[in-house]
Design an enzyme around this catalytic site. Structure first.
Site, PDB file in Angstrom:
ATOM      1  N   VAL A   1     -28.735   5.095  23.475  1.00  0.00           N
ATOM      2  CA  VAL A   1     -28.782   4.993  22.016  1.00  0.00           C
ATOM      3  C   VAL A   1     -29.281   6.315  21.447  1.00  0.00           C
ATOM      4  O   VAL A   1     -30.412   6.720  21.693  1.00  0.00           O
ATOM      5  CB  VAL A   1     -29.696   3.829  21.559  1.00  0.00           C
TER       6      VAL A   1
ATOM      7  N   HIS B   1      23.618  11.011  41.506  1.00  0.00           N
ATOM      8  CA  HIS B   1      23.538   9.722  40.798  1.00  0.00           C
ATOM      9  C   HIS B   1      22.605   8.745  41.525  1.00  0.00           C
ATOM     10  O   HIS B   1      22.958   7.605  41.799  1.00  0.00           O
ATOM     11  CB  HIS B   1      24.930   9.106  40.613  1.00  0.00           C
TER      12      HIS B   1
ATOM     13  N   GLY C   1     -28.085  17.731  24.265  1.00  0.00           N
ATOM     14  CA  GLY C   1     -27.522  18.842  25.028  1.00  0.00           C
ATOM     15  C   GLY C   1     -26.707  19.778  24.148  1.00  0.00           C
ATOM     16  O   GLY C   1     -26.748  21.005  24.313  1.00  0.00           O
TER      17      GLY C   1
ATOM     18  N   ASP D   1      32.542  -9.526  59.533  1.00  0.00           N
ATOM     19  CA  ASP D   1      33.616  -8.631  59.073  1.00  0.00           C
ATOM     20  C   ASP D   1      33.171  -7.187  58.807  1.00  0.00           C
ATOM     21  O   ASP D   1      33.844  -6.233  59.200  1.00  0.00           O
ATOM     22  CB  ASP D   1      34.336  -9.211  57.844  1.00  0.00           C
TER      23      ASP D   1
ATOM     24  N   GLY E   1      26.819  20.175  43.159  1.00  0.00           N
ATOM     25  CA  GLY E   1      26.108  19.721  41.949  1.00  0.00           C
ATOM     26  C   GLY E   1      24.995  18.746  42.259  1.00  0.00           C
ATOM     27  O   GLY E   1      24.565  17.982  41.396  1.00  0.00           O
TER      28      GLY E   1
ATOM     29  N   GLU F   1      22.133  21.629  41.320  1.00  0.00           N
ATOM     30  CA  GLU F   1      21.487  21.435  40.007  1.00  0.00           C
ATOM     31  C   GLU F   1      19.981  21.697  40.080  1.00  0.00           C
ATOM     32  O   GLU F   1      19.429  22.381  39.240  1.00  0.00           O
ATOM     33  CB  GLU F   1      21.699  19.988  39.531  1.00  0.00           C
TER      34      GLU F   1
ATOM     35  N   ARG G   1      17.190  17.452  26.043  1.00  0.00           N
ATOM     36  CA  ARG G   1      18.397  17.758  25.251  1.00  0.00           C
ATOM     37  C   ARG G   1      19.122  16.475  24.887  1.00  0.00           C
ATOM     38  O   ARG G   1      19.617  16.304  23.797  1.00  0.00           O
ATOM     39  CB  ARG G   1      19.325  18.687  26.034  1.00  0.00           C
ATOM     40  N   TYR G   2      19.225  15.561  25.830  1.00  0.00           N
ATOM     41  CA  TYR G   2      19.806  14.243  25.585  1.00  0.00           C
ATOM     42  C   TYR G   2      19.444  13.335  26.747  1.00  0.00           C
ATOM     43  O   TYR G   2      18.770  13.783  27.696  1.00  0.00           O
ATOM     44  CB  TYR G   2      21.327  14.310  25.383  1.00  0.00           C
TER      45      TYR G   2
ATOM     46  N   LYS H   1     -11.273   6.452  10.851  1.00  0.00           N
ATOM     47  CA  LYS H   1     -10.996   5.459   9.810  1.00  0.00           C
ATOM     48  C   LYS H   1     -11.203   6.100   8.441  1.00  0.00           C
ATOM     49  O   LYS H   1     -10.438   5.903   7.516  1.00  0.00           O
ATOM     50  CB  LYS H   1     -11.919   4.243   9.975  1.00  0.00           C
TER      51      LYS H   1
HETATM   52  N1  LIG Z   1     -25.595   6.998  22.907  1.00  0.00           N
HETATM   53  C1  LIG Z   1     -25.156   7.539  21.827  1.00  0.00           C
HETATM   54  O1  LIG Z   1     -25.514   7.103  20.758  1.00  0.00           O
HETATM   55  C2  LIG Z   1     -24.270   8.704  21.896  1.00  0.00           C
HETATM   56  N2  LIG Z   1     -23.964   9.479  20.862  1.00  0.00           N
HETATM   57  C3  LIG Z   1     -23.174  10.477  21.304  1.00  0.00           C
HETATM   58  N3  LIG Z   1     -22.939  10.326  22.619  1.00  0.00           N
HETATM   59  C4  LIG Z   1     -22.167  11.226  23.497  1.00  0.00           C
HETATM   60  O2  LIG Z   1     -23.060  12.236  23.995  1.00  0.00           O
HETATM   61  C5  LIG Z   1     -22.315  13.393  24.362  1.00  0.00           C
HETATM   62  C6  LIG Z   1     -23.074  14.616  23.935  1.00  0.00           C
HETATM   63  O3  LIG Z   1     -24.346  14.615  24.495  1.00  0.00           O
HETATM   64  P1  LIG Z   1     -25.194  15.948  24.638  1.00  0.00           P
HETATM   65  O4  LIG Z   1     -25.125  16.601  23.307  1.00  0.00           O
HETATM   66  O5  LIG Z   1     -26.579  15.498  24.977  1.00  0.00           O
HETATM   67  O6  LIG Z   1     -24.554  16.786  25.738  1.00  0.00           O
HETATM   68  C7  LIG Z   1     -20.961  13.257  23.726  1.00  0.00           C
HETATM   69  O7  LIG Z   1     -20.018  13.071  24.742  1.00  0.00           O
HETATM   70  C8  LIG Z   1     -21.073  12.015  22.857  1.00  0.00           C
HETATM   71  O8  LIG Z   1     -19.846  11.292  22.821  1.00  0.00           O
HETATM   72  C9  LIG Z   1     -23.610   9.226  23.012  1.00  0.00           C
HETATM   73  N4  LIG Z   1     -23.614   8.776  24.302  1.00  0.00           N
HETATM   74  C10 LIG Z   1     -23.179   7.614  24.800  1.00  0.00           C
HETATM   75  O9  LIG Z   1     -22.902   6.602  24.391  1.00  0.00           O
END
Ligand SMILES: NC(=O)c1ncn([C@@H]2O[C@H](COP(=O)(O)O)[C@@H](O)[C@H]2O)c1NC=O
Length: 536
Positions: free
Chosen positions: A80, A295, A51, A490, A329, A352, A235-236, A152
Site C-alpha cells: 500500500v 501449400h 524507488g 486396395d 517456388g 520463396e 500486403r494481402y 478513464k
Molecule cells: N502499492 C502501491 O500502492 C503501489 N503504487 C505504485 N506501485 C508500483 O510501484 C512501482 C514503483 O515503485 P518504486 O518507485 O518504489 O520503484 C511501479 O511499478 C508502480 O506500479 C505500487 N505497487 C504495488 O502494488
C-alpha cells in the site's frame, strides 16, 4: 450505478491540458531521469513513489514523495503506497465538471495532469522461475489502479505506460500541454497494457497455482486468455482480395511471428503459413533435417545421410530430389545452420522462403544476391509449439501438438520378416515424416528421404496412387508410411504393385486381416504402430 449526472451541458470543453503536476511510479527506470529533467525544466512538480523518487532525487531534481501527499508511510512491504484518496481523487477528478473541481478543492487535494507508470515485472519474474510467493509479490496493484483511473479520466489526465512515449510527452508538456486526441490514444494504450497484465496474472494463477482441474483430468484451463499486438499489415491475405495482418502473441513462446528477416521482399500471409509448416516438419526430427513445403504440404523432406560431409546440405539436396517440379517456388526450413554448400544448392532453385536457426556468413552472402528469396532466422529461444489453437466459428479448439513418434521398438510386426536395421530406420523416418503430410497421407521413403508423397486426398487409394506416381521408379524398394490404417487392401495393393518393400501403418481397421494378407502374399514386411498421425 454511478453518481454521475451525464448532463452534457455540465461538461466544459477541455482540449489542451497544461501539465503542472505529474505522478511518476516506474519499475522500469529507463529514461526516467531524462523525462524528469524535461518535466522539471518545464516547471512541472513531480510526485513519486520510493524507488522512483530516490532515482529522481539522486539526479539532483526536486521531487515530492507520495507518502507526503497521502500522510501515510508506504506500508505492508510496499503493498500500500499510492492506494489513497489523496492520490486517486487527484487522478479521477473530472475537471470539466465544476462540482468535481469544487469538491477536490474542498478536500484540499491537488489534481494531476500527467501519470507515468509502468508495472512490476510480473511476467519476467514468472519466466525467471521464482517461487509462488515471490511471483505474487510482483502482482502490481497500485500501478494498474493508477493507470486505469487516469486512462478513464483521459479528458483531464495523460497516462504514459511505456518509456517509448517519454520524448513525445516531454515535447507536448514543453509546447503547452497534452491534447485530447493524444490523451485518448495514451488511454487506449494504457487499458491494453493493464488488460495484457491481467491476462498474464490470470493465466499463471490458473495454470500454476490453482489449476481448474487436476492435470490428469485435463491439461486445459477453464478459461484461456490471450492478447496479441499487431506487427504488420500484410500486403494481402491468402488471396489478393483479402486484407491481412500479422500479430505477435504477448507473453507467448517465440515462434515464426518473431522470426528475423535478413533478406528479401516482405513476407506474405501464405509465406508465414508455409514457413510455419516447414519449420514444424523440420523440427519433428532431432537429426539434421530439411522440409520443403508447398501449400502447407511437404513436397520433399529428408534427414542427412550417415557420414555426410555437410549434413544439412545433404538433407536439402535429397529433400529437393523428392519432387523438383513441386519444389519450384517452395518454402524451405532447415533445423540446422544453413551452410555455404546448402546455400549453393538452394540458390539454383527458385525459392520463396528459407528459414533456419542461422546462416553461415558466406551462405547468407551468396543467397542475398538473389532478389526473390526471403531469408529468415528463427528467434532466440524458439521451440516447436506444444499446444495448438484453431479457430472454429464461435470458438476455439485446443490440442496438444502431435509430437509423439513411437519408435520402432514399440511397433508390432504384422506381416513378413522383421526388418533389418537400415529398413527399420527408413520406416521410422517415413513414420515421422508423414506426420507433416495432410491426411490422407502416404509417404514413400528411401535412405532417410521422401521419394513420393501422396497428400490431402479424401480416400487413401488416391493418396497411394499419388505417392507412387510421384516416386516413379523410386517406388521400387522404398518403404511406405500411412498416417492412418488402410480401411481395405486396395490402397496397400497399389503400393505393393509398385514394389514397396516394407510398410508402417497404425493398424486397427476391421479389415486388418485382409490388409495383412495382401502384404504377406507380396512378401512385404508390415508393422503396426497402434497410433495414427492425422493432420488437417
Ligand atoms: N502499492 C502501491 O500502492 C503501489 N503504487 C505504485 N506501485 C508500483 O510501484 C512501482 C514503483 O515503485 P518504486 O518507485 O518504489 O520503484 C511501479 O511499478 C508502480 O506500479 C505500487 N505497487 C504495488 O502494488
Amino acid at each position: 450505478m454511478s453518481g454521475a449526472t451525464h448532463d452534457p451541458s455540465l461538461y466544459r470543453d477541455r482540449d489542451v491540458v497544461p501539465v503542472k503536476r505529474a505522478l511518476i511510479a516506474v519499475s522500469d527506470k529507463r529514461g526516467l531521469v531524462e523525462l524528469a529533467t524535461a518535466l522539471v525544466g518545464a516547471g512541472v512538480e513531480i510526485v513519486s513513489t520510493g524507488g522512483t523518487g530516490a532515482a529522481i532525487a539522486a539526479a539532483g531534481l526536486p521531487v515530492t514523495q507520495v507518502s507526503e501527499v497521502t500522510g501515510y508511510p508506504e506500508h505492508l512491504d510496499g503493498r500500500v503506497r499510492t492506494l489513497h484518496p489523496a492520490v486517486h481523487s487527484g487522478l479521477l477528478a473530472d475537471l470539466r465538471l465544476e462540482h468535481h473541481e469544487a469538491e477536490l478543492a474542498g478536500l484540499g487535494i491537488e489534481p494531476y495532469e500527467l501519470v507515468v507508470v509502468n508495472l512490476y515485472p510480473f511476467a519476467e519474474t514468472v519466466a525467471a522461475g521464482a517461487a509462488a510467493d515471490a511471483v505474487i509479490e510482483q502482482i502490481d496493484i497500485g500501478g494498474p489502479a493508477m493507470v486505469r483511473a487516469s486512462a478513464k479520466n483521459h479528458a483531464n489526465v495523460a497516462v504514459v505506460v511505456s518509456p517509448e512515449r517519454y520524448d513525445e510527452i516531454a515535447a507536448a508538456v514543453a509546447a503547452g500541454g497534452t491534447t485530447l486526441v493524444q490523451r485518448a490514444a495514451l488511454a487506449r494504450e494504457a487499458f491494453r497494457h493493464t488488460a495484457s497484465y491481467d491476462v498474464a496474472v490470470a493465466s499463471w494463477l490458473g495454470s500454476v497455482v490453482a489449476p481448474d482441474q487436476p492435470a490428469e483430468e485435463s491439461p486445459f484451463p477453464a478459461w484461456v486468455g490471450g492478447t496479441w499486438t499487431k506487427d504488420a499489415d500484410l500486403r494481402y491475405g491468402e488471396n489478393s482480395h483479402q486484407k491481412a495482418a500479422l500479430y505477435s502473441s504477448q507473453g507467448g513462446r517465440p515462434g515464426i511471428a518473431q522470426a528475423v528477416q535478413l533478406h528479401g521482399k516482405e513476407m506474405s500471409y501464405n509465406n508465414y503459413v508455409d514457413a510455419d509448416s516447414a519449420v514444424r516438419a523440420a523440427f519433428d526430427f532431432d537429426e539434421p533435417a530439411v522440409a520443403i513445403i508447398k501449400h502447407a504440404n511437404p513436397c520433399g523432406i529428408a534427414v542427412a545421410s550417415a557420414g555426410a560431409s555437410d549434413p544439412i546440405a545433404d538433407a536439402h539436396r535429397r529433400a529437393h530430389e523428392c519432387d523438383p517440379v513441386s519444389a519450384f517456388g517452395g518454402v524451405i526450413a532447415a533445423n540446422r545452420i544453413v551452410t555455404l554448400e546448402m546455400a549453393e544448392t538452394v540458390s539454383g532453385v527458385f525459392t520463396e522462403v528459407l528459414i533456419a536457426p542461422a546462416f553461415e556468413g558466406e551462405a547468407l552472402e551468396l543467397l542475398a544476391k538473389k532478389k526473390n528469396i526471403r531469408l529468415l532466422t528463427l528467434p532466440e529461444g524458439f521451440t516447436p509449439t506444444a499446444v495448438e489453437l484453431r479457430q472454429v466459428s464461435g470458438g476455439l479448439l485446443l490440442q496438444q501438438a502431435d509430437r509423439h513418434f513411437l519408435p520402432a521398438s514399440e511397433w508390432t510386426l504384422a506381416a513378413g520378416d522383421a526388418a533389418d536395421a537400415a529398413t527399420l530406420a527408413d520406416l521410422e523416418f517415413a513414420w515421422t515424416a508423414c506426420r507433416a503430410v495432410k491426411s490422407n497421407a502416404i509417404l514413400l521413403a528411401s535412405g532417410g528421404a521422401s521419394v513420393g508423397v501422396g497428400m490431402g486426398q479424401v480416400n487413401r487409394v488416391d493418396s497411394c496412387k499419388l505417392a507412387v506416381e510421384r516416386a516413379g521408379e523410386r517406388a521400387t524398394g522404398s518403404v511406405a508410411a500411412s498416417d492412418a490404417f488402410f480401411p481395405f487392401a486396395d490402397g496397400l495393393q497399389i503400393l505393393l504393385d509398385a514394389g514397396v518393400r516394407a510398410v508402417v501403418q497404425p493398424g486397427g481397421s476391421v479389415r486388418d486381416e485382409e490388409v495383412v494378407a495382401a502384404a504377406r502374399e507380396a512378401g512385404v514386411t508390415m508393422y503396426f504402430t497402434g497410433e495414427r498421425h492425422f493432420f488437417h
